[in-house]
Scaffold this active site. Structure first.
Site, mmCIF file in Angstrom:
data_model
loop_
_atom_site.group_PDB
_atom_site.id
_atom_site.type_symbol
_atom_site.label_atom_id
_atom_site.label_comp_id
_atom_site.label_asym_id
_atom_site.label_seq_id
_atom_site.Cartn_x
_atom_site.Cartn_y
_atom_site.Cartn_z
ATOM 1 N N ASP A 1 -9.515 94.409 49.091
ATOM 2 C CA ASP A 1 -9.741 95.542 49.923
ATOM 3 C C ASP A 1 -10.679 96.729 49.581
ATOM 4 O OD1 ASP A 1 -7.768 94.285 51.749
ATOM 5 O OD2 ASP A 1 -6.237 95.664 51.474
ATOM 6 N N LYS B 1 -0.633 102.290 54.353
ATOM 7 C CA LYS B 1 -0.592 101.301 55.686
ATOM 8 C C LYS B 1 -0.012 99.906 55.327
ATOM 9 C CE LYS B 1 -3.995 98.619 56.836
ATOM 10 N NZ LYS B 1 -3.646 97.221 56.983
ATOM 11 N N ASN B 2 -0.323 99.552 54.184
ATOM 12 C CA ASN B 2 0.348 98.311 53.594
ATOM 13 C C ASN B 2 1.774 98.213 53.145
ATOM 14 O OD1 ASN B 2 -2.156 96.997 54.647
ATOM 15 N ND2 ASN B 2 -2.840 96.597 52.501
ATOM 16 N N CYS C 1 -7.697 91.370 61.438
ATOM 17 C CA CYS C 1 -9.145 91.354 61.001
ATOM 18 C C CYS C 1 -10.034 89.951 60.397
ATOM 19 C CB CYS C 1 -9.488 92.357 59.592
ATOM 20 S SG CYS C 1 -9.496 93.903 59.850
ATOM 21 N N ARG D 1 -7.663 101.586 62.088
ATOM 22 C CA ARG D 1 -6.666 100.664 61.916
ATOM 23 C C ARG D 1 -5.872 101.134 60.584
ATOM 24 N NH1 ARG D 1 -7.622 94.907 61.686
ATOM 25 N NH2 ARG D 1 -5.623 95.181 61.013
ATOM 26 N N ARG E 1 -7.108 83.017 57.195
ATOM 27 C CA ARG E 1 -5.998 83.724 57.401
ATOM 28 C C ARG E 1 -4.578 82.908 57.786
ATOM 29 N NH1 ARG E 1 -6.495 90.204 57.632
ATOM 30 N NH2 ARG E 1 -5.000 89.838 55.929
#
Ligand code: UD1
Length: 420
Positions: A309, A26-27, A120, A401, A125
């Site tokens: 993560d 995903k990243n 999230c 997600r 952030r």
């Protein structure tokens, strides 16, 4: 069809055994999809995972005129006709990675309007490093009514020293610089494997970028780009999650489409407490017998340190290990919300600011718990795999997600889990 009300129900007690193919990262995929905006020729991204975040990115791209056509998991992307430089505000709020579009948009169209990104809730952030880096490249930025207006007509190459090696800021600045005359140097950049993958993708369509994976990246401006086909790397966090799942339940699992080099910090921790881990080309084999001793210290760091993560999943393992583990979350300031949920299942965890002391218990008890973010949700599912009885993880959409059909992946390995 997954919905926002879905829950995952797990019945604990089964070992995991068998083999699984790990989805594409995903990243890696999200910045690559954003990077497609740089090119006015068609691009094929192969094996794109079916994730909520990816669909949100598709919708933002479609909103600015990009056409996207997916056949199975191969996505044909045509950004030849950008029709808007304003990104959809509501979608940006739903997807932190919408910020990745700023760099490519400015490189391509020299202007962009974006709203502050969501995602999230794991800390403040901020995006100050993204914006100050762009300003050093000559972008004029005005913030008004929660929108960010960027004018890059006078953009130029520069040397930029990041105060912190932010993954997203590194990727954004790399993409913003690809057409700038001369050489741009980015110093103290993030070294994550997804950044190397982004460099490889950008170079495959004609960019001239080197140094990704080290602390300094150099971008030499090019005039134009060409079509490409690209397959992003396997997801090291999904692979790591399944490794921890196997460590928790016991059993023996083979994980295909992996690169052990991207998971070395986790492999070192799991090996140190007795998991047997073997590597054969792109397959990681892991086996675990019964209850493991605790890992003394888990300190999250930027890559190649232990990934933030993987902190929630690792906390679930420590919650049922034998001994005491000290965990320290150094990357995000508010990333322990899953601890409160684990305590509902009988875990013994004390929190002080960024430190968690986890005293392993012999047994967790199934309970209804709330996924509070993507990896927290995965961590709670892992705890449920070991707990006595039924665990219901609410807000499964967080898990959707980043994990493609998580429940199917785990049940293919023998877990008792279903979506309700
Ligand atoms: C990326 C990953 C995310 C991972 C994180 C850290 C993607 C899509 N997401 O997120 O899964 O958890 O890296 O490995 O790749 N910061 C600032 N100012 C900024 C930018 C960041 O202070 O302008 C801070 C953040 O608040 C955080 C730290 O830097 O405390 C790390 O953030 P960053 O590396 O930017 O993470 P993301 O790119 O958002």
């Amino acid at each position: 069809m997954n919905t926002y009300n879905d829950k995952l129900m797990v019945v604990g007690g089964n070992e995991l055994n068998g083999e699984a193919t790990i989805q594409t990262s995903k990243n890696a995929v999200l910045p690559i999809l954003a990077g497609c905006v740089l090119c006015d020729k068609p691009i094929v991204i192969k094996n794109v995972p079916n994730l909520l975040d990816v669909h949100n990115m598709f919708n933002i791209l479609k909103g600015i005129g990009v056409s996207i056509d997916c056949v199975d998991k191969d996505c044909y992307i045509d950004a030849s006709n950008i029709t808007s430089t304003t990104l959809n505000q509501e979608l940006c709020k739903a997807l932190r990675s919408s910020i990745f579009l700023l760099g490519p948009m400015l490189a391509r169209t020299r202007q962009a309007v974006i709203s502050y990104p969501g995602g999230c809730d794991i800390g403040n952030r901020p995006i100050d490093l993204h914006l100050s880096g762009l300003e050093k490249l000559g972008v004029k930025i005005i913030k008004r009514h929660s929108l960010i207006y960027c004018d890059a007509r006078n953009m130029h190459s520069a040397t930029i020293q990041l105060d912190f090696p932010s993954v997203g800021a590194t990727e954004n600045l790399m993409m913003a610089s690809v057409f700038l005359k001369g050489t741009t140097r980015l110093i103290n950049v993030a070294k994550e494997p997804e950044i190397v993958d982004l460099q490889n993708f950008l170079n495959s369509m004609g960019c001239n970028i080197s140094g990704a994976g080290s602390a300094e990246i150099t971008i030499t401006g090019v005039d134009k780009l060409h079509s490409t086909q690209y397959m992003p790397i396997g997801d090291r966090i999904v692979a790591g999650t399944l490794m921890i799942a196997t460590a928790i339940t016991g059993g023996k699992v083979a994980l295909k489409n992996t690169d052990f080099k991207n998971n070395q910090s986790l492999i070192a921790k799991l090996s140190s407490v007795g998991c047997q881990i073997d590597i054969k080309s792109d397959i990681i084999y892991i086996s675990s017998k019964g209850r493991l001793p605790s890992v003394d210290l888990i300190d999250t760091q930027v890559y190649p340190g232990f990934p933030t993560d993987m902190q929630a999943q690792m906390m679930s393992l420590q919650a049922v290990s034998d001994g005491v583990s000290i965990m320290c979350e150094n990357v995000f300031e508010n990333r322990y919300k899953h601890a409160k949920e684990l305590i509902k299942m009988g875990a013994n965890i004390i929190l002080r600011d960024r430190v968690a002391v986890v005293k392993g218990v012999k047994e967790l008890t199934g309970a209804p718990v709330d996924a509070t973010d993507l990896r927290a949700g995965a961590g709670l599912v892992l705890a449920g795999l070991k707990a006595n009885g039924y665990t219901t993880v609410n807000n499964a959409y967080y898990i959707d997600r980043g994990y493609e059909q998580f429940e199917n992946l785990l049940s293919s390995l023998g877990a008792n889990i279903k979506r309700i």
